[in-house]
Enzyme design. Structure first.
Site, PDB file in Angstrom:
ATOM      1  N   LYS A  16      -1.760 -25.045  50.928  1.00 35.72           N
ATOM      2  CA  LYS A  16      -2.177 -25.008  49.518  1.00 35.72           C
ATOM      3  C   LYS A  16      -3.695 -25.021  49.384  1.00 35.72           C
ATOM      4  O   LYS A  16      -4.259 -24.225  48.645  1.00 35.72           O
ATOM      5  CB  LYS A  16      -1.618 -26.213  48.746  1.00 35.72           C
ATOM      6  CG  LYS A  16      -0.125 -26.191  48.521  1.00 35.72           C
ATOM      7  CD  LYS A  16       0.285 -27.234  47.474  1.00 35.72           C
ATOM      8  CE  LYS A  16       0.005 -28.656  47.910  1.00 35.72           C
ATOM      9  NZ  LYS A  16       0.828 -29.123  49.029  1.00 35.72           N
ATOM     10  N   ARG A  91       3.557 -33.647  41.212  1.00 41.49           N
ATOM     11  CA  ARG A  91       4.244 -33.937  42.458  1.00 41.49           C
ATOM     12  C   ARG A  91       5.502 -34.754  42.208  1.00 41.49           C
ATOM     13  O   ARG A  91       6.074 -35.307  43.147  1.00 41.49           O
ATOM     14  CB  ARG A  91       3.307 -34.746  43.347  1.00 41.49           C
ATOM     15  CG  ARG A  91       2.792 -34.013  44.579  1.00 41.49           C
ATOM     16  CD  ARG A  91       1.896 -35.007  45.285  1.00 41.49           C
ATOM     17  NE  ARG A  91       1.631 -34.715  46.659  1.00 41.49           N
ATOM     18  CZ  ARG A  91       0.506 -34.150  47.074  1.00 41.49           C
ATOM     19  NH1 ARG A  91      -0.402 -33.743  46.227  1.00 41.49           N
ATOM     20  NH2 ARG A  91       0.312 -34.014  48.373  1.00 41.49           N
ATOM     21  N   ARG A 130      -3.311 -30.270  62.125  1.00 42.49           N
ATOM     22  CA  ARG A 130      -4.401 -30.568  61.186  1.00 42.49           C
ATOM     23  C   ARG A 130      -5.011 -31.937  61.488  1.00 42.49           C
ATOM     24  O   ARG A 130      -6.212 -32.137  61.347  1.00 42.49           O
ATOM     25  CB  ARG A 130      -3.876 -30.521  59.747  1.00 42.49           C
ATOM     26  CG  ARG A 130      -4.970 -30.744  58.714  1.00 42.49           C
ATOM     27  CD  ARG A 130      -4.547 -30.288  57.341  1.00 42.49           C
ATOM     28  NE  ARG A 130      -3.688 -31.245  56.675  1.00 42.49           N
ATOM     29  CZ  ARG A 130      -3.100 -31.039  55.503  1.00 42.49           C
ATOM     30  NH1 ARG A 130      -3.255 -29.892  54.884  1.00 42.49           N
ATOM     31  NH2 ARG A 130      -2.351 -31.953  54.944  1.00 42.49           N
ATOM     32  N   ARG A 136      -7.818 -36.250  59.368  1.00 41.83           N
ATOM     33  CA  ARG A 136      -7.362 -36.910  58.144  1.00 41.83           C
ATOM     34  C   ARG A 136      -6.455 -38.076  58.489  1.00 41.83           C
ATOM     35  O   ARG A 136      -5.489 -37.916  59.228  1.00 41.83           O
ATOM     36  CB  ARG A 136      -6.584 -35.908  57.275  1.00 41.83           C
ATOM     37  CG  ARG A 136      -7.405 -35.328  56.159  1.00 41.83           C
ATOM     38  CD  ARG A 136      -6.619 -34.306  55.393  1.00 41.83           C
ATOM     39  NE  ARG A 136      -5.483 -34.860  54.664  1.00 41.83           N
ATOM     40  CZ  ARG A 136      -4.896 -34.235  53.655  1.00 41.83           C
ATOM     41  NH1 ARG A 136      -5.344 -33.062  53.266  1.00 41.83           N
ATOM     42  NH2 ARG A 136      -3.863 -34.764  53.054  1.00 41.83           N
ATOM     43  N   ARG A 148       5.432 -38.583  54.092  1.00 39.51           N
ATOM     44  CA  ARG A 148       4.938 -37.556  53.167  1.00 39.51           C
ATOM     45  C   ARG A 148       5.992 -36.480  52.959  1.00 39.51           C
ATOM     46  O   ARG A 148       6.162 -35.976  51.849  1.00 39.51           O
ATOM     47  CB  ARG A 148       3.634 -36.950  53.688  1.00 39.51           C
ATOM     48  CG  ARG A 148       2.492 -37.945  53.564  1.00 39.51           C
ATOM     49  CD  ARG A 148       1.260 -37.479  54.265  1.00 39.51           C
ATOM     50  NE  ARG A 148       0.641 -36.360  53.611  1.00 39.51           N
ATOM     51  CZ  ARG A 148      -0.104 -35.453  54.225  1.00 39.51           C
ATOM     52  NH1 ARG A 148      -0.272 -35.518  55.516  1.00 39.51           N
ATOM     53  NH2 ARG A 148      -0.650 -34.481  53.542  1.00 39.51           N
TER      54      ARG A 148
HETATM   55  P1  AMP Z   1      -3.003 -33.821  49.260  1.00 36.04           P
HETATM   56  O1  AMP Z   1      -4.385 -33.586  49.751  1.00 36.04           O
HETATM   57  O2  AMP Z   1      -2.673 -32.999  48.059  1.00 36.04           O
HETATM   58  O3  AMP Z   1      -1.973 -33.729  50.341  1.00 36.04           O
HETATM   59  O4  AMP Z   1      -2.963 -35.355  48.746  1.00 36.04           O
HETATM   60  C1  AMP Z   1      -3.245 -36.438  49.605  1.00 36.04           C
HETATM   61  C2  AMP Z   1      -2.627 -37.709  49.053  1.00 36.04           C
HETATM   62  O5  AMP Z   1      -3.173 -38.012  47.750  1.00 36.04           O
HETATM   63  C3  AMP Z   1      -1.128 -37.667  48.839  1.00 36.04           C
HETATM   64  O6  AMP Z   1      -0.386 -37.929  50.006  1.00 36.04           O
HETATM   65  C4  AMP Z   1      -0.928 -38.743  47.788  1.00 36.04           C
HETATM   66  O7  AMP Z   1      -0.976 -40.043  48.337  1.00 36.04           O
HETATM   67  C5  AMP Z   1      -2.165 -38.555  46.915  1.00 36.04           C
HETATM   68  N1  AMP Z   1      -1.867 -37.596  45.840  1.00 36.04           N
HETATM   69  C6  AMP Z   1      -2.335 -36.327  45.687  1.00 36.04           C
HETATM   70  N2  AMP Z   1      -1.839 -35.730  44.595  1.00 36.04           N
HETATM   71  C7  AMP Z   1      -1.027 -36.653  44.011  1.00 36.04           C
HETATM   72  C8  AMP Z   1      -0.200 -36.678  42.855  1.00 36.04           C
HETATM   73  N3  AMP Z   1      -0.090 -35.613  42.061  1.00 36.04           N
HETATM   74  N4  AMP Z   1       0.485 -37.814  42.590  1.00 36.04           N
HETATM   75  C9  AMP Z   1       0.378 -38.899  43.348  1.00 36.04           C
HETATM   76  N5  AMP Z   1      -0.349 -38.946  44.477  1.00 36.04           N
HETATM   77  C10 AMP Z   1      -1.056 -37.846  44.808  1.00 36.04           C
END
Ligand code: AMP
Length: 190
Positions: A16, A91, A130, A136, A148
């Site tokens: 994404k 999400r 990754r 990360r 996740r």
């Molecule tokens: P991402 O980089 O989009 O994978 O997001 C990393 C982390 O941020 C996720 O595993 C969640 O803990 C938090 N996060 C990101 N977007 C959301 C969301 N829409 N709702 C809740 N937690 C989020």
């Protein structure tokens, strides 16, 4: 070009973030990534930082009250008027419902949910890779990766069923090179 109010959707590791950077340039709209926003808060040690860190490091969703307020604030700004690319939000179905409400208040309609589809095994392999490259924290631990993925299956994936009746889900095969996948996404906006 069709409307430019877009959600980019898909499991963790679907690519994404990579596709978002290309798509926001194509559409010339702001890229709003909730994951990036949380990482910024962690890095800058804001009030929100410790909460964001606690949840993201364990592979769980940051609570809705925090996340929805953050997105509402961002979508209310003037630069959203010509369109937006939401990456990582919604999400969960409650977040999708909240987004509908926020957009309705702003008089905006969501045009596309671009769903980058990747099978579980491929996702696991990509996240492990990754972790090596980017370091990360939430990619490093197999247990966190599992969390996740479960979070995605149980909470995020149902968003697709929420959106399908609106005929705005655009399913994209997420297997291939970055350019191949972007080519498929481009067709949505051709
Ligand atoms: P991402 O980089 O989009 O994978 O997001 C990393 C982390 O941020 C996720 O595993 C969640 O803990 C938090 N996060 C990101 N977007 C959301 C969301 N829409 N709702 C809740 N937690 C989020």
């Amino acid at each position: 070009m069709a409307g430019k109010n877009v959600v980019l959707f898909g499991p963790p590791g679907a690519g994404k973030g990579t596709q978002a950077v290309k798509l926001k340039d194509l559409l010339n709209v702001p890229h709003v990534s909730t994951g990036d926003m949380f990482r910024e808060n962690i890095k800058n040690n804001t009030e929100l930082g410790p909460t964001a860190k606690e949840y993201s490091n364990s592979g769980r969703l940051v609570p809705d009250e925090v996340t929805i307020a953050m997105v509402k604030d961002r979508l209310g700004r003037d630069d959203m008027k010509g369109g937006f690319l939401l990456d990582g939000f919604p999400r969960s179905v409650p977040q999708a419902e909240a987004l509908d409400k926020i957009l309705a208040e702003l008089g905006i309609k969501l045009n596309h949910v671009v769903n980058i589809a990747v099978a579980d095994d491929e996702v696991k392999a990509r996240l492990a890779k990754r972790a090596e490259i980017e370091g990360r924290a939430d990619d490093a631990d197999p247990k966190v990766i599992e969390n996740r993925l479960n979070t995605y299956k149980n909470q995020s994936e149902p968003c697709l069923s929420y959106y399908r009746p609106q005929n705005i889900v655009r399913d994209i095969d997420g297997i291939g090179t970055i350019d191949e996948i972007f080519g498929r996404i481009q067709k949505v906006f051709a």
